[in-house]
Design an enzyme around this catalytic site. Structure first.
Site, PDB file in Angstrom:
ATOM      1  N   ILE A 635       1.235  -1.517   0.218  1.00 45.18           N
ATOM      2  CA  ILE A 635      -0.058   0.159   0.013  1.00 45.18           C
ATOM      3  C   ILE A 635       0.831   1.338  -0.325  1.00 45.18           C
ATOM      4  CG2 ILE A 635      -2.112   1.039   1.307  1.00 45.18           C
ATOM      5  CD1 ILE A 635      -2.735  -1.527  -0.428  1.00 45.18           C
ATOM      6  N   ASN A 637      -0.004   4.842   0.158  1.00 51.29           N
ATOM      7  CA  ASN A 637      -0.209   5.779   0.525  1.00 51.29           C
ATOM      8  C   ASN A 637      -1.768   5.364   0.770  1.00 51.29           C
ATOM      9  OD1 ASN A 637      -2.019   8.243   1.893  1.00 51.29           O
ATOM     10  ND2 ASN A 637      -0.892   8.757  -0.071  1.00 51.29           N
ATOM     11  N   GLU A 711     -10.829  -0.498  -7.934  1.00 49.61           N
ATOM     12  CA  GLU A 711     -11.496  -0.892  -8.414  1.00 49.61           C
ATOM     13  C   GLU A 711     -12.370  -1.510  -7.265  1.00 49.61           C
ATOM     14  OE1 GLU A 711     -12.510  -1.442 -12.416  1.00 49.61           O
ATOM     15  OE2 GLU A 711     -10.451  -1.084 -13.190  1.00 49.61           O
TER      16      GLU A 711
HETATM   17 MO1  MOS Z   1     -12.303   1.670 -15.053  1.00 55.06          MO
HETATM   18  S1  MOS Z   1     -13.979   0.907 -15.409  1.00 55.06           S
HETATM   19  O1  MOS Z   1     -10.851   0.488 -15.713  1.00 55.06           O
HETATM   20  O2  MOS Z   1     -11.978   3.502 -15.279  1.00 55.06           O
END
Ligand code: MOS
Length: 746
Positions: A635, A637, A711
């Site tokens: 990680i 940040n 995501e």
């Molecule tokens: Mo993401 S849907 O690859 O901006």
């Protein structure tokens, strides 16, 4: 002496935060230009057919109107549909705005009015008469699914479902425990705060600067040069700030085409911005119907797993995303069959929307796993542990790392999962039913080729430059941190320039790969800069570093120091002064390499825990707590990382309870194309969200060990909430969003 705390790994506020909150950050439709003109898009009122005639007289009479562009008078642009394909286009023929009289979806752009003011353009557009020739249309996936098909051409970067393993149908037939159901997901629109807009600044000589809302300046540039036959020297695309992308700004949209077209014809600067309603006239998350069947032995060991999906696409392109493959990689199964098909509708082409395909498929898989837990009487986490796999069983590959077990353990501990009562409807708070549900999440950890440039001045200031966008994910900040640590500088001694096609090459910002890709590029570039700096430091008269190799020195506080004797040092200023240079520069490219990704697969994982309170009489659901435990490698940040996951969880809450683009099939139109009727979570819908990053050390995934965070936060969230609602109410709702009417009817 070597005292600086590293910036990487520490919680740092966004370096672009002050510019954003004070309004100094400019967005695509805010850039000014002398003599700027304004375009307004007229959209089709019918979903399918042809334009017979336009009546432009009244519109042309509006004072200030300069020109009205239609398919009848537009300038010549590229002939072939293939010239309109961008870096992430799915197979098919992209929509060519104003190309001919054909209408392929409702709200397709059919004319552009350009006027000296926005108001005049909008007024004139409302006065355009259009005679249509209607053709029959289909916008109902429930009907079109019967004509579903396997996409004949695969979309680049999207793996088709793997070949079946074993005989899942036979195994299912003979199994003692079975669950099987259909799980559907509504059409959703991204609805970023910033509307899609383009300001084209025209310079005499025909060069244009295109301020475009885009997740990829080079993708926009490639589209413009290909469609309008321009050279890349004549088109500079700038997009320093993006007011939310979420995938909606990966592909170029029609306002870009229209603004550039008008600018080239009128030889003027032109701005075209979509209205909020027009934001519904293009990319969206496709409505998808999943069928999942899982069988198991009484101990919960999976004997067969089948996951088949049918997703909506347009007539003209075969948009594809990964919906079902996750089901072959999360759990061990003896027999697996996965299938993915499309069905054509008269709608605009769907597209990537935050974690494209994953929350869609995992809502189905993780709901079915919850149903299996219920059927076997096994705790949902225990069920997942009994079917845990250390490999990607789709390709039978080992993984670079997988700390999903730690996500289950740490998330459960923080949530208090051990106090969960197994039976639905058995937990209460006053008049409300309380439900606790959980789900797993998974997303690919990808890396793409990216370059970066670093320039170090005699004043000890570092500038990093890369064409990548920062769509709000924190790219400016993490690249600043990487650069600052590499040269041993304070964060405010580093400037990062992004979102400009004239800067070193970077991929579109998408797929959660920017930290891995451009982060690796900046790491390599700074390493190379340090080597140059050391070379100059050695040449300083009386330098204590003459014998030092790069491993022997540390860059710290504007000095290059011997690690063993940190007091023996040369300053950046002296090193450059001795060389007679004002600045030094390096540019490097980081590539994913070919061997590693072929041998190992790499994913981020999550375990999401949700608590809901449900009003027993009214079935109103509130999500009162979410704990999201994430394994995403290193990680960079924790502060911006946490904010990415919180954002993803909010998206998941919207997906679970609120978001749905509704179609009136009589008119073939999206109907709730505004933020009043397209519901998104607001502050009152959001309560405690906790984010945990579990330790995950991964030295194989890429040079800096990060897996990306944009995501994964959304992926398992809707499923966890759906499972919590079942736990609270005993009602299993298998279509998202879970609205009050569905609960009352169940
Ligand atoms: Mo993401 S849907 O690859 O901006």
């Amino acid at each position: 002496m070597l005292s600086n705390d590293p910036h990487v790994g520490s919680p740092r506020s966004r370096v672009d935060g002050p510019a954003k909150v004070t309004g100094r950050a400019s967005y695509a439709a805010e850039f000014k230009a002398t003599g700027l003109t304004h375009g307004y898009i007229l959209s089709s009122a019918i979903p399918r057919g042809r334009i017979r005639a336009f009546d432009l007289a009244a519109a042309l009479a509006v004072p200030g109107v300069l020109q009205i562009f239609t398919h009848e008078n537009r300038p010549q642009t590229a002939w072939f549909a293939s010239s309109y394909r961008d870096q992430v286009a799915p197979p098919g023929k992209p929509l060519r705005p104003l190309y001919d009289a054909e209408i392929q979806h409702s709200d397709q752009p059919i004319a552009l009015v350009v006027a000296s003011t926005f108001e005049a353009a909008r007024d004139a557009a409302s006065l355009i008469g259009v005679t249509y020739e209607r053709a029959p249309h289909e916008t109902d996936l429930e009907r079109a699914r019967h004509d579903s098909y396997e996409p004949p051409k695969k979309r680049s970067g999207i793996a088709p479902p793997p070949d079946p393993k074993g005989d899942a149908t036979a195994a299912f037939g003979g199994a003692p425990i079975k669950v099987s159901a259909e799980y559907s997901l509504a059409t959703e629109h991204h609805n970023p705060m910033e509307l899609h807009g383009t300001t084209v600044v025209w310079e005499s000589g025909g060069k244009i600067t295109v301020h475009d809302k885009t997740q990829g300046t080079l993708n926009t540039q490639g589209y413009v040069t290909s469609v309008f036959g321009l050279s890349s020297d004549d088109v500079r695309v700038v997009s320093p700030f993006v007011g939310g992308g979420f995938g909606s700004a990966l592909r170029p949209h029609h306002q870009l085409f229209l603004a550039v077209m008008a600018s080239l014809v009128l030889e003027r600067s032109v701005r075209v911005e979509m209205t909020r309603t027009q934001m519904f006239s293009h990319v969206h998350r496709p409505q998808t119907i999943n069928t999942v069947a899982i069988s198991a032995d009484p101990d919960g060991h999976i004997l067969s797993l089948q996951h088949n999906a049918v997703a909506a696409t347009s007539r003209y392109e075969d948009y594809q995303e990964n919906v079902v493959n996750w089901s072959g990689m999360l759990y061990h199964s003896e027999a697996t069959q996965l299938g993915y098909e499309l069905a054509k509708l008269d709608i605009p082409t769907p597209g990537d929307m935050r974690a494209p395909g994953a929350p869609t498929g995992l809502f189905a898989l993780e709901s079915a796993m919850d149903e299996l837990a219920h059927a076997t009487g096994i705790d949902p986490i225990e069920l997942r542990l009994r079917n845990y796999t250390e490999r990607d069983e789709n390709d039978d590959k080992p993984l670079t790392s997988k700390e999903l077990r730690a996500c289950y353990a740490e998330g459960a501990a923080r949530f208090g999962w051990s106090r969960r009562k197994m039976t639905p409807r058995s937990m209460r708070a006053g008049k409300e039913l309380v439900g606790w549900g959980m789900a797993s999440g998974v997303w690919e950890a990808m890396m793409m080729k990216s370059s970066a440039r670093a320039t170090l001045g005699r004043d000890g200031r570092l500038e990093i430059a890369c064409a990548a966008s920062d769509i709000g994910t924190g790219t400016y900040t993490i690249l600043s941190q990487i650069g600052a640590d590499a040269l041993g500088l304070e964060l405010d001694a580093v400037t990062v320039k992004l979102g400009d096609s004239s800067l070193p090459m970077a991929p579109i910002q998408g797929g959660s790969w920017t930290a891995a890709s451009s982060g690796s590029a900046v790491t390599l570039t700074c390493r190379s800069l340090c080597e140059t700096l050391l070379k100059h430091a050695k040449a300083v008269e009386g330098s204590p570093l003459t014998e030092a190799a790069i491993e022997d020195v540390a860059f710290n506080g504007g000095m290059i120091r011997l690690r063993r004797e940190p007091d023996r040092a040369v300053s950046i200023t002296d090193a450059l002064a001795a060389a007679g240079l004002d600045q030094i520069e390096a540019e490097e490219t980081a590539s994913p390499g070919l061997i590693a990704p072929m041998r190992r697969a790499s994913y981020t994982h999550s375990a999401v825990f949700a608590e809901v309170h449900v009003d027993e009489q009214l079935d109103i659901v509130r999500v009162t707590r979410v704990v999201s435990a994430i394994a995403a490698g290193r990680i960079l940040n924790p502060k911006t990382a946490r904010s990415q996951i919180i954002g993803g969880v909010v998206w998941g809450i919207g997906m679970a309870l609120h978001e749905e683009t509704m179609t009136d099939h009589r008119f073939g139109r999206f109907m709730n194309s505004n933020l009043g009727e397209y519901h998104v979570p607001v502050n009152a819908d959001i309560d405690g969200i906790e984010v945990i990053f579990v330790e995950e050390h991964d030295d194989k995934v890429n040079p800096i060990g990060v897996k990306g965070l944009g995501e994964i936060g959304v992926v398992g969230t809707a499923a966890a909430i759906a499972n919590a609602i079942h736990h609270a109410t005993g009602k299993r709702i298998r279509s998202l969003p879970i609205t009050v009417d569905k609960l009352l009817a169940a």
